[in-house]
Design a protein around this motif. Structure first.
Motif, PDB file in Angstrom:
ATOM      1  N   ALA A  29     -48.008   9.757   7.848  1.00 39.19           N
ATOM      2  CA  ALA A  29     -47.747   8.936   9.030  1.00 39.19           C
ATOM      3  C   ALA A  29     -47.939   7.457   8.736  1.00 39.19           C
ATOM      4  N   GLN A  30     -48.851   7.127   7.829  1.00 40.88           N
ATOM      5  CA  GLN A  30     -49.117   5.730   7.494  1.00 40.88           C
ATOM      6  C   GLN A  30     -48.058   5.120   6.583  1.00 40.88           C
ATOM      7  N   LEU A  31     -47.263   5.964   5.920  1.00 37.14           N
ATOM      8  CA  LEU A  31     -46.279   5.451   4.963  1.00 37.14           C
ATOM      9  C   LEU A  31     -45.273   4.505   5.624  1.00 37.14           C
ATOM     10  N   GLY A  32     -44.946   4.758   6.867  1.00 34.86           N
ATOM     11  CA  GLY A  32     -43.935   3.959   7.530  1.00 34.86           C
ATOM     12  C   GLY A  32     -44.352   2.533   7.795  1.00 34.86           C
ATOM     13  N   THR A  33     -45.649   2.261   7.818  1.00 39.08           N
ATOM     14  CA  THR A  33     -46.135   0.923   8.154  1.00 39.08           C
ATOM     15  C   THR A  33     -46.379   0.047   6.927  1.00 39.08           C
ATOM     16  N   VAL A  34     -46.218   0.607   5.747  1.00 34.85           N
ATOM     17  CA  VAL A  34     -46.515  -0.132   4.512  1.00 34.85           C
ATOM     18  C   VAL A  34     -45.398  -1.130   4.205  1.00 34.85           C
ATOM     19  N   HIS A  35     -45.772  -2.360   3.881  1.00 37.44           N
ATOM     20  CA  HIS A  35     -44.802  -3.376   3.468  1.00 37.44           C
ATOM     21  C   HIS A  35     -44.658  -3.303   1.945  1.00 37.44           C
ATOM     22  N   ALA A  36     -43.957  -2.280   1.496  1.00 37.78           N
ATOM     23  CA  ALA A  36     -43.871  -2.012   0.057  1.00 37.78           C
ATOM     24  C   ALA A  36     -43.226  -3.164  -0.710  1.00 37.78           C
ATOM     25  N   ALA A  37     -42.279  -3.867  -0.087  1.00 32.98           N
ATOM     26  CA  ALA A  37     -41.581  -4.952  -0.779  1.00 32.98           C
ATOM     27  C   ALA A  37     -42.526  -6.082  -1.174  1.00 32.98           C
ATOM     28  N   ASP A  38     -43.677  -6.187  -0.500  1.00 29.21           N
ATOM     29  CA  ASP A  38     -44.629  -7.257  -0.789  1.00 29.21           C
ATOM     30  C   ASP A  38     -45.578  -6.910  -1.930  1.00 29.21           C
ATOM     31  N   LEU A  39     -45.537  -5.674  -2.402  1.00 31.00           N
ATOM     32  CA  LEU A  39     -46.449  -5.235  -3.450  1.00 31.00           C
ATOM     33  C   LEU A  39     -45.933  -5.647  -4.826  1.00 31.00           C
ATOM     34  N   PRO A  40     -46.823  -5.899  -5.794  1.00 27.85           N
ATOM     35  CA  PRO A  40     -46.378  -6.104  -7.177  1.00 27.85           C
ATOM     36  C   PRO A  40     -45.704  -4.838  -7.675  1.00 27.85           C
ATOM     37  N   GLU A  41     -44.835  -4.962  -8.669  1.00 27.79           N
ATOM     38  CA  GLU A  41     -43.993  -3.826  -9.058  1.00 27.79           C
ATOM     39  C   GLU A  41     -44.757  -2.555  -9.399  1.00 27.79           C
ATOM     40  N   PRO A  42     -45.829  -2.584 -10.195  1.00 30.99           N
ATOM     41  CA  PRO A  42     -46.521  -1.320 -10.488  1.00 30.99           C
ATOM     42  C   PRO A  42     -47.046  -0.643  -9.227  1.00 30.99           C
ATOM     43  N   ALA A  43     -47.591  -1.428  -8.306  1.00 32.92           N
ATOM     44  CA  ALA A  43     -48.106  -0.853  -7.058  1.00 32.92           C
ATOM     45  C   ALA A  43     -46.965  -0.331  -6.196  1.00 32.92           C
ATOM     46  N   ARG A  44     -45.836  -1.028  -6.222  1.00 36.01           N
ATOM     47  CA  ARG A  44     -44.677  -0.600  -5.425  1.00 36.01           C
ATOM     48  C   ARG A  44     -44.133   0.730  -5.935  1.00 36.01           C
ATOM     49  N   LEU A  45     -44.019   0.861  -7.263  1.00 37.25           N
ATOM     50  CA  LEU A  45     -43.521   2.114  -7.823  1.00 37.25           C
ATOM     51  C   LEU A  45     -44.499   3.251  -7.555  1.00 37.25           C
ATOM     52  N   ALA A  46     -45.800   2.999  -7.737  1.00 34.72           N
ATOM     53  CA  ALA A  46     -46.801   4.029  -7.456  1.00 34.72           C
ATOM     54  C   ALA A  46     -46.709   4.473  -5.998  1.00 34.72           C
ATOM     55  N   PHE A  47     -46.493   3.516  -5.101  1.00 34.00           N
ATOM     56  CA  PHE A  47     -46.363   3.844  -3.681  1.00 34.00           C
ATOM     57  C   PHE A  47     -45.203   4.801  -3.445  1.00 34.00           C
ATOM     58  N   TRP A  48     -44.037   4.512  -4.020  1.00 30.62           N
ATOM     59  CA  TRP A  48     -42.859   5.341  -3.774  1.00 30.62           C
ATOM     60  C   TRP A  48     -43.006   6.727  -4.391  1.00 30.62           C
ATOM     61  N   LEU A  49     -43.604   6.820  -5.569  1.00 29.38           N
ATOM     62  CA  LEU A  49     -43.824   8.127  -6.190  1.00 29.38           C
ATOM     63  C   LEU A  49     -44.778   8.972  -5.344  1.00 29.38           C
ATOM     64  N   ASN A  50     -45.853   8.357  -4.884  1.00 24.45           N
ATOM     65  CA  ASN A  50     -46.802   9.087  -4.036  1.00 24.45           C
ATOM     66  C   ASN A  50     -46.161   9.477  -2.712  1.00 24.45           C
ATOM     67  N   ALA A  51     -45.360   8.576  -2.148  1.00 23.96           N
ATOM     68  CA  ALA A  51     -44.698   8.872  -0.873  1.00 23.96           C
ATOM     69  C   ALA A  51     -43.778  10.073  -1.023  1.00 23.96           C
ATOM     70  N   TYR A  52     -42.975  10.089  -2.071  1.00 24.31           N
ATOM     71  CA  TYR A  52     -42.052  11.204  -2.301  1.00 24.31           C
ATOM     72  C   TYR A  52     -42.817  12.519  -2.418  1.00 24.31           C
ATOM     73  N   ASN A  53     -43.838  12.527  -3.269  1.00 27.43           N
ATOM     74  CA  ASN A  53     -44.577  13.765  -3.486  1.00 27.43           C
ATOM     75  C   ASN A  53     -45.310  14.233  -2.223  1.00 27.43           C
ATOM     76  N   ALA A  54     -45.832  13.299  -1.442  1.00 32.19           N
ATOM     77  CA  ALA A  54     -46.523  13.658  -0.205  1.00 32.19           C
ATOM     78  C   ALA A  54     -45.554  14.249   0.809  1.00 32.19           C
ATOM     79  N   ILE A  55     -44.365  13.665   0.907  1.00 35.60           N
ATOM     80  CA  ILE A  55     -43.366  14.171   1.853  1.00 35.60           C
ATOM     81  C   ILE A  55     -42.908  15.571   1.464  1.00 35.60           C
ATOM     82  N   VAL A  56     -42.771  15.822   0.175  1.00 35.51           N
ATOM     83  CA  VAL A  56     -42.416  17.171  -0.285  1.00 35.51           C
ATOM     84  C   VAL A  56     -43.496  18.167   0.134  1.00 35.51           C
ATOM     85  N   LEU A  57     -44.756  17.810  -0.075  1.00 37.57           N
ATOM     86  CA  LEU A  57     -45.847  18.695   0.317  1.00 37.57           C
ATOM     87  C   LEU A  57     -45.798  18.979   1.819  1.00 37.57           C
ATOM     88  N   GLN A  58     -45.591  17.942   2.612  1.00 37.66           N
ATOM     89  CA  GLN A  58     -45.535  18.128   4.058  1.00 37.66           C
ATOM     90  C   GLN A  58     -44.330  18.972   4.463  1.00 37.66           C
TER      91      GLN A  58
END
Length: 275
Positions: A62-91
């Motif tokens: 539920a918190q993923l939608g509020t994250v301003h991913a574009a403002d993150l440095p690239e490593p943090a941005r990529l980690a965010f998207w990988l975690n988001a994908y895997n979490a959504i699959v689990l859900q």
């Protein structure tokens, strides 16, 4: 002395990346890290236990939608998207678990038995409504690192091995390097068969052919120069983790390459000694 400076630099870089993520992001990732540590073993998931105790995962998604991913440095941005994908699959899996069979095109209980799981169901992530396919096909390619396609689990035995830890900016490079090395140790990813004079590669390589060719084909050994771009890319991708005997066999350059059918069986610990 030089080693000490290198270690200090790595620690400072990790601290800087954490600071750029912000405390809220670090806390959020920590929650997902705890979920994975509790319910994932060697790429397989305690889906039933996770379904029973799903509150923390639901809050994370539920918190993923509020994250301003574009403002993150690239490593943090990529980690965010990988975690988001895997979490959504689990859900997605626990929303339907045990997944009823609707078609004989896929294994029983497969995530593919969930109608539109990848191509139709949308999720709010970083202020956007996206399907899982859109994350894989439009968001992840922008990072120009094909290792990411083995970092997402897809809820399937044939996918990348789901880790028991979240992806983190501080150690992302080492995590992705391990993802690539693991590929060679998993027959569903790549299998060198000297008896059949063959190299079997995951269908994932063919799905994301242009990404792998762009990143890896130019790194292939000269002996493979006459091979297709995707074959050279596969060989360059797996070469660092091959056994010496496998390298020697492939260097003869007589083998044929074939893509293995993707195994959509659910990566469920039920029946494998899980809960």
């Amino acid at each position: 002395m030089r080693h000490g400076w290198s270690l200090a630099f790595v620690l400072l870089l990790g601290t800087a990346l954490s600071a750029q993520e912000g405390p809220a992001a670090v806390e959020r990732r920590g929650a997902f890290d705890q979920i994975l540590d509790t319910y994932v073993r060697d790429g397989y998931v305690y889906y039933h236990a996770l379904q029973v105790d799903r509150g923390k995962l639901d809050r994370y998604v539920a918190q993923l939608g509020t994250v301003h991913a574009a403002d993150l440095p690239e490593p943090a941005r990529l980690a965010f998207w990988l975690n988001a994908y895997n979490a959504i699959v689990l859900q997605t899996v626990i929303d339907h678990y045990p997944v009823p069979r609707r078609t004989t095109d896929y294994p029983a209980h497969s995530i593919r038995q969930v109608p539109g799981a990848f191509e139709r169901l949308t999720h709010q992530v970083a202020g956007r409504r996206l399907t899982l396919d859109e994350i894989e096909q439009t968001v992840l390619p922008a990072f120009h690192d094909p290792r990411v396609y083995f970092a997402i689990g897809r809820g399937a035995v044939g996918g990348g091995r789901l880790r028991s830890e979240a992806f983190s900016a501080e150690v992302l490079e080492s995590q992705l390097s391990e993802v690539a090395r693991e590929c060679v140790t998993r027959p569903v990813c790549v299998h060198v068969d000297s008896a059949a004079d063959a190299l079997a590669a995951s269908a994932i390589f063919s799905w994301r052919e242009s990404d792998f060719v762009s990143a890896y084909a130019g790194r292939a050994l000269p002996v493979y120069a006459s091979r297709s771009g995707i074959e050279r890319a596969v060989l360059a991708f797996v070469e660092p983790a091959l056994l010496a005997s496998e390298r020697a066999f492939l260097a003869r350059n007589t083998f044929h390459v074939a893509y293995s059918p993707f195994d959509w069986s659910l990566n469920d610990l039920a029946g494998r000694g899980g809960r």
